[in-house]
Structures are given as structure tokens and as C-alpha cells.
Design a protein around this motif. Structure first.
Motif, PDB file in Angstrom:
ATOM      1  N   GLY A  13      63.309  43.602  48.610  1.00  0.00           N
ATOM      2  CA  GLY A  13      64.253  44.713  48.660  1.00  0.00           C
ATOM      3  C   GLY A  13      64.347  45.379  50.012  1.00  0.00           C
ATOM      4  O   GLY A  13      65.085  46.357  50.183  1.00  0.00           O
ATOM      5  N   ASP A  14      63.631  44.863  50.993  1.00  0.00           N
ATOM      6  CA  ASP A  14      63.657  45.465  52.320  1.00  0.00           C
ATOM      7  C   ASP A  14      65.048  45.450  52.947  1.00  0.00           C
ATOM      8  O   ASP A  14      65.341  46.245  53.833  1.00  0.00           O
ATOM      9  CB  ASP A  14      62.685  44.745  53.259  1.00  0.00           C
ATOM     10  CG  ASP A  14      61.225  45.062  52.960  1.00  0.00           C
ATOM     11  OD1 ASP A  14      60.961  45.936  52.108  1.00  0.00           O
ATOM     12  OD2 ASP A  14      60.346  44.424  53.588  1.00  0.00           O
ATOM     13  N   ASP A  15      65.909  44.564  52.467  1.00  0.00           N
ATOM     14  CA  ASP A  15      67.265  44.480  53.017  1.00  0.00           C
ATOM     15  C   ASP A  15      68.243  45.425  52.305  1.00  0.00           C
ATOM     16  O   ASP A  15      69.438  45.402  52.584  1.00  0.00           O
ATOM     17  CB  ASP A  15      67.792  43.045  52.954  1.00  0.00           C
ATOM     18  CG  ASP A  15      67.963  42.518  51.531  1.00  0.00           C
ATOM     19  OD1 ASP A  15      67.576  43.227  50.570  1.00  0.00           O
ATOM     20  OD2 ASP A  15      68.481  41.391  51.379  1.00  0.00           O
ATOM     21  N   GLY A  16      67.733  46.237  51.389  1.00  0.00           N
ATOM     22  CA  GLY A  16      68.605  47.173  50.672  1.00  0.00           C
ATOM     23  C   GLY A  16      69.193  46.608  49.398  1.00  0.00           C
ATOM     24  O   GLY A  16      70.092  47.200  48.804  1.00  0.00           O
ATOM     25  N   SER A  17      68.665  45.487  48.942  1.00  0.00           N
ATOM     26  CA  SER A  17      69.157  44.885  47.702  1.00  0.00           C
ATOM     27  C   SER A  17      68.038  44.882  46.673  1.00  0.00           C
ATOM     28  O   SER A  17      66.874  45.075  46.992  1.00  0.00           O
ATOM     29  CB  SER A  17      69.648  43.452  47.944  1.00  0.00           C
ATOM     30  OG  SER A  17      68.554  42.585  48.217  1.00  0.00           O
ATOM     31  N   THR A  18      68.433  44.667  45.416  1.00  0.00           N
ATOM     32  CA  THR A  18      67.458  44.561  44.333  1.00  0.00           C
ATOM     33  C   THR A  18      67.969  43.539  43.329  1.00  0.00           C
ATOM     34  O   THR A  18      69.168  43.241  43.291  1.00  0.00           O
ATOM     35  CB  THR A  18      67.207  45.938  43.668  1.00  0.00           C
ATOM     36  OG1 THR A  18      66.068  45.832  42.815  1.00  0.00           O
ATOM     37  CG2 THR A  18      68.405  46.415  42.876  1.00  0.00           C
ATOM     38  N   GLY A  19      67.079  43.006  42.531  1.00  0.00           N
ATOM     39  CA  GLY A  19      67.457  41.974  41.574  1.00  0.00           C
ATOM     40  C   GLY A  19      67.768  42.542  40.206  1.00  0.00           C
ATOM     41  O   GLY A  19      67.116  43.478  39.740  1.00  0.00           O
ATOM     42  N   LEU A  20      68.785  41.977  39.579  1.00  0.00           N
ATOM     43  CA  LEU A  20      69.105  42.294  38.193  1.00  0.00           C
ATOM     44  C   LEU A  20      68.376  41.302  37.287  1.00  0.00           C
ATOM     45  O   LEU A  20      67.876  40.273  37.751  1.00  0.00           O
ATOM     46  CB  LEU A  20      70.614  42.210  37.954  1.00  0.00           C
ATOM     47  CG  LEU A  20      71.486  43.228  38.675  1.00  0.00           C
ATOM     48  CD1 LEU A  20      72.957  42.968  38.381  1.00  0.00           C
ATOM     49  CD2 LEU A  20      71.092  44.645  38.289  1.00  0.00           C
ATOM     50  N   GLY A  21      68.370  41.593  36.010  1.00  0.00           N
ATOM     51  CA  GLY A  21      67.687  40.743  35.046  1.00  0.00           C
ATOM     52  C   GLY A  21      68.284  39.355  34.918  1.00  0.00           C
ATOM     53  O   GLY A  21      67.627  38.442  34.436  1.00  0.00           O
ATOM     54  N   ASP A  22      69.539  39.193  35.346  1.00  0.00           N
ATOM     55  CA  ASP A  22      70.166  37.871  35.273  1.00  0.00           C
ATOM     56  C   ASP A  22      69.980  37.065  36.553  1.00  0.00           C
ATOM     57  O   ASP A  22      70.552  35.988  36.702  1.00  0.00           O
ATOM     58  CB  ASP A  22      71.656  38.001  34.926  1.00  0.00           C
ATOM     59  CG  ASP A  22      72.474  38.704  36.000  1.00  0.00           C
ATOM     60  OD1 ASP A  22      71.903  39.131  37.036  1.00  0.00           O
ATOM     61  OD2 ASP A  22      73.702  38.847  35.802  1.00  0.00           O
ATOM     62  N   GLY A  23      69.187  37.600  37.488  1.00  0.00           N
ATOM     63  CA  GLY A  23      68.901  36.878  38.727  1.00  0.00           C
ATOM     64  C   GLY A  23      69.782  37.256  39.902  1.00  0.00           C
ATOM     65  O   GLY A  23      69.450  36.939  41.050  1.00  0.00           O
ATOM     66  N   LYS A  28      71.125  48.399  46.432  1.00  0.00           N
ATOM     67  CA  LYS A  28      70.354  49.419  45.723  1.00  0.00           C
ATOM     68  C   LYS A  28      71.182  50.655  45.396  1.00  0.00           C
ATOM     69  O   LYS A  28      70.773  51.450  44.558  1.00  0.00           O
ATOM     70  CB  LYS A  28      69.110  49.803  46.520  1.00  0.00           C
ATOM     71  CG  LYS A  28      68.069  48.692  46.510  1.00  0.00           C
ATOM     72  CD  LYS A  28      66.775  49.130  47.138  1.00  0.00           C
ATOM     73  CE  LYS A  28      65.769  47.990  47.051  1.00  0.00           C
ATOM     74  NZ  LYS A  28      64.438  48.376  47.493  1.00  0.00           N
ATOM     75  N   ASP A  29      72.345  50.804  46.034  1.00  0.00           N
ATOM     76  CA  ASP A  29      73.218  51.933  45.702  1.00  0.00           C
ATOM     77  C   ASP A  29      74.356  51.524  44.758  1.00  0.00           C
ATOM     78  O   ASP A  29      75.297  52.278  44.545  1.00  0.00           O
ATOM     79  CB  ASP A  29      73.772  52.597  46.969  1.00  0.00           C
ATOM     80  CG  ASP A  29      74.627  51.660  47.817  1.00  0.00           C
ATOM     81  OD1 ASP A  29      74.743  50.455  47.508  1.00  0.00           O
ATOM     82  OD2 ASP A  29      75.184  52.147  48.822  1.00  0.00           O
ATOM     83  N   ASP A  30      74.240  50.362  44.154  1.00  0.00           N
ATOM     84  CA  ASP A  30      75.206  49.879  43.174  1.00  0.00           C
ATOM     85  C   ASP A  30      75.230  50.821  41.962  1.00  0.00           C
ATOM     86  O   ASP A  30      74.207  51.401  41.581  1.00  0.00           O
ATOM     87  CB  ASP A  30      74.784  48.467  42.734  1.00  0.00           C
ATOM     88  CG  ASP A  30      75.764  47.802  41.794  1.00  0.00           C
ATOM     89  OD1 ASP A  30      76.708  47.168  42.285  1.00  0.00           O
ATOM     90  OD2 ASP A  30      75.559  47.941  40.563  1.00  0.00           O
ATOM     91  N   ALA A  31      76.380  50.975  41.337  1.00  0.00           N
ATOM     92  CA  ALA A  31      76.525  51.859  40.175  1.00  0.00           C
ATOM     93  C   ALA A  31      75.581  51.473  39.043  1.00  0.00           C
ATOM     94  O   ALA A  31      75.055  52.336  38.335  1.00  0.00           O
ATOM     95  CB  ALA A  31      77.980  51.858  39.690  1.00  0.00           C
ATOM     96  N   ARG A  32      75.329  50.191  38.871  1.00  0.00           N
ATOM     97  CA  ARG A  32      74.419  49.737  37.808  1.00  0.00           C
ATOM     98  C   ARG A  32      72.988  50.182  38.114  1.00  0.00           C
ATOM     99  O   ARG A  32      72.266  50.635  37.220  1.00  0.00           O
ATOM    100  CB  ARG A  32      74.502  48.216  37.656  1.00  0.00           C
ATOM    101  CG  ARG A  32      73.694  47.676  36.486  1.00  0.00           C
ATOM    102  CD  ARG A  32      73.955  46.204  36.248  1.00  0.00           C
ATOM    103  NE  ARG A  32      75.306  45.929  35.808  1.00  0.00           N
ATOM    104  CZ  ARG A  32      75.736  46.035  34.553  1.00  0.00           C
ATOM    105  NH1 ARG A  32      74.901  46.407  33.606  1.00  0.00           N
ATOM    106  NH2 ARG A  32      76.984  45.753  34.249  1.00  0.00           N
ATOM    107  N   ILE A  33      72.595  50.094  39.365  1.00  0.00           N
ATOM    108  CA  ILE A  33      71.244  50.508  39.751  1.00  0.00           C
ATOM    109  C   ILE A  33      71.104  52.026  39.624  1.00  0.00           C
ATOM    110  O   ILE A  33      70.053  52.535  39.207  1.00  0.00           O
ATOM    111  CB  ILE A  33      70.906  50.024  41.176  1.00  0.00           C
ATOM    112  CG1 ILE A  33      70.991  48.476  41.249  1.00  0.00           C
ATOM    113  CG2 ILE A  33      69.533  50.514  41.623  1.00  0.00           C
ATOM    114  CD1 ILE A  33      70.174  47.731  40.211  1.00  0.00           C
ATOM    115  N   ALA A  34      72.158  52.771  39.946  1.00  0.00           N
ATOM    116  CA  ALA A  34      72.124  54.230  39.775  1.00  0.00           C
ATOM    117  C   ALA A  34      71.916  54.585  38.307  1.00  0.00           C
ATOM    118  O   ALA A  34      71.110  55.471  37.978  1.00  0.00           O
ATOM    119  CB  ALA A  34      73.410  54.860  40.309  1.00  0.00           C
TER     120      ALA A  34
END
Length: 184
Positions: A13-23, A28-34
Motif C-alpha cells: 500500500g505504499d503507493d497509495g493503493s489497497t486490495g479489495l477482497g476480489d483481488g 486508498k481514497d476510493d469511495a468503497r474504501i471510505a
């Protein structure tokens, strides 16, 4: 679950992204992550409330709700996945009817105060309302099931009622808002 959580610091996640359960990876500021984050924050606040002295039936209800919120977060984490069902909503409705029946009718607004446990329940209620708003916002951009939105809507009502119950169980009462208070 196996060794699923054996490595917490992955640096992915150092690049500002994160994984969802579907891969998939999303920002990280995506509406789903919020929405997931607000549900997680609500669950954590419920954990703080559960540190208080509570009636056994309220403790059992809040513990069940924590499990539901963990499932709700999982549902939000896996687009298209369904976990929260009508039975979850019906349980909230049952608790709401049960606890509300024990309270006197309100004739005035109340302040989020009283006992520490009641005040914490009000904090949970306001975090729940924010989670509801972020789930609604997510639903504007992506297809999501209605049940998570309905669950947090009903849960916020239940938390309001439980705050009133907790004030009474602590030997107090609601703190009424006073329109006629003097300022000076």
C-alpha cells in the motif's frame, strides 16, 4: 483462515493503493474504501463502548452487531458479494422495538450526554450516520446491495435508543435540550 494474516506489513500500500477482497487494487481514497473505513471506525467505537459496564442484554446485542459490522465490511470489500440479509435487518428491528418500548416518549430533543456509556453510544450513532452517508455515496457510483445501507440506517436509530437505555440503567436520565436557556 490459515495463515491469512501472518504478514501485516506488506508495503503493497505504499503507493497509495489497497486490495479489495476480489483481488483488485484501488486507491486508498476510493469511495468503497471510505465506506469500509467508516464501518471499521464504527466497529472500533462499539469496542470502546463495550469496555463500559453495560446490562448483559445490551452487551450481547452490541457484540452481535460488531460481528454483523465485520461481515458488512466484508460485503463492501468484495463487490457483488452479499452477506447482510433480511434477517440482520429484522434483528435490529426487534431490538429497536424491544428497547424503545421500555422508554418514556420524548417531548423534547436530547443532548448526546448523560452517563459515559450513553455518551459513547451517541458517538457510535454519529459515526454510524457517517458510515451511512459514505455507503450512500458509494451507491451513487457503483452497484451495491441495499441491505448494508439499510442496516446502518436502522443501527443508528438503535444506538440512539440504546443511549437512552444506558442513561437509565446508570441511574440517570436523558439530558434535554433547553430552548429557553439563558445566554450570558
Amino acid at each position: 483462515m490459515g495463515n491469512r494474516l501472518s504478514k501485516i506489513a506488506t508495503r503493497t500500500g505504499d503507493d497509495g493503493s489497497t486490495g479489495l477482497g476480489d483481488g483488485r487494487r484501488v486507491r486508498k481514497d476510493d469511495a468503497r474504501i471510505a465506506a469500509i473505513g467508516d464501518v471499521d471506525e464504527l466497529n472500533s467505537n462499539l469496542g470502546v463502548l463495550l469496555c463500559e459496564a453495560l446490562p448483559d442484554d445490551v452487551r450481547a446485542a452490541l457484540t452481535a452487531i460488531q460481528h454483523d459490522l465485520f461481515d458488512l465490511g466484508g460485503e463492501l470489500c468484495i463487490p457483488g458479494h452479499t452477506v447482510i440479509a433480511e434477517a440482520h435487518l429484522a434483528q435490529l428491528d426487534n431490538w429497536l422495538a424491544h428497547y424503545n418500548a421500555t422508554l418514556p416518549p420524548l417531548k423534547e430533543f436530547i443532548l448526546p450526554a448523560g452517563s459515559r456509556a450513553a455518551a459513547l453510544a451517541h458517538v457510535c450513532r454519529t459515526v454510524c450516520r457517517r458510515a451511512e452517508r459514505t455507503i450512500v455515496a458509494l451507491g451513487e457510483h457503483e452497484t451495491i446491495n441495499a441491505a448494508p445501507r439499510q442496516y446502518v440506517n436502522r443501527l443508528s436509530d438503535l444506538l440512539f435508543v440504546l443511549a437512552r437505555v444506558l442513561n437509565r440503567s446508570g441511574g440517570g436520565s436523558d439530558v434535554l435540550w433547553r430552548r429557553d436557556r439563558s445566554i450570558g
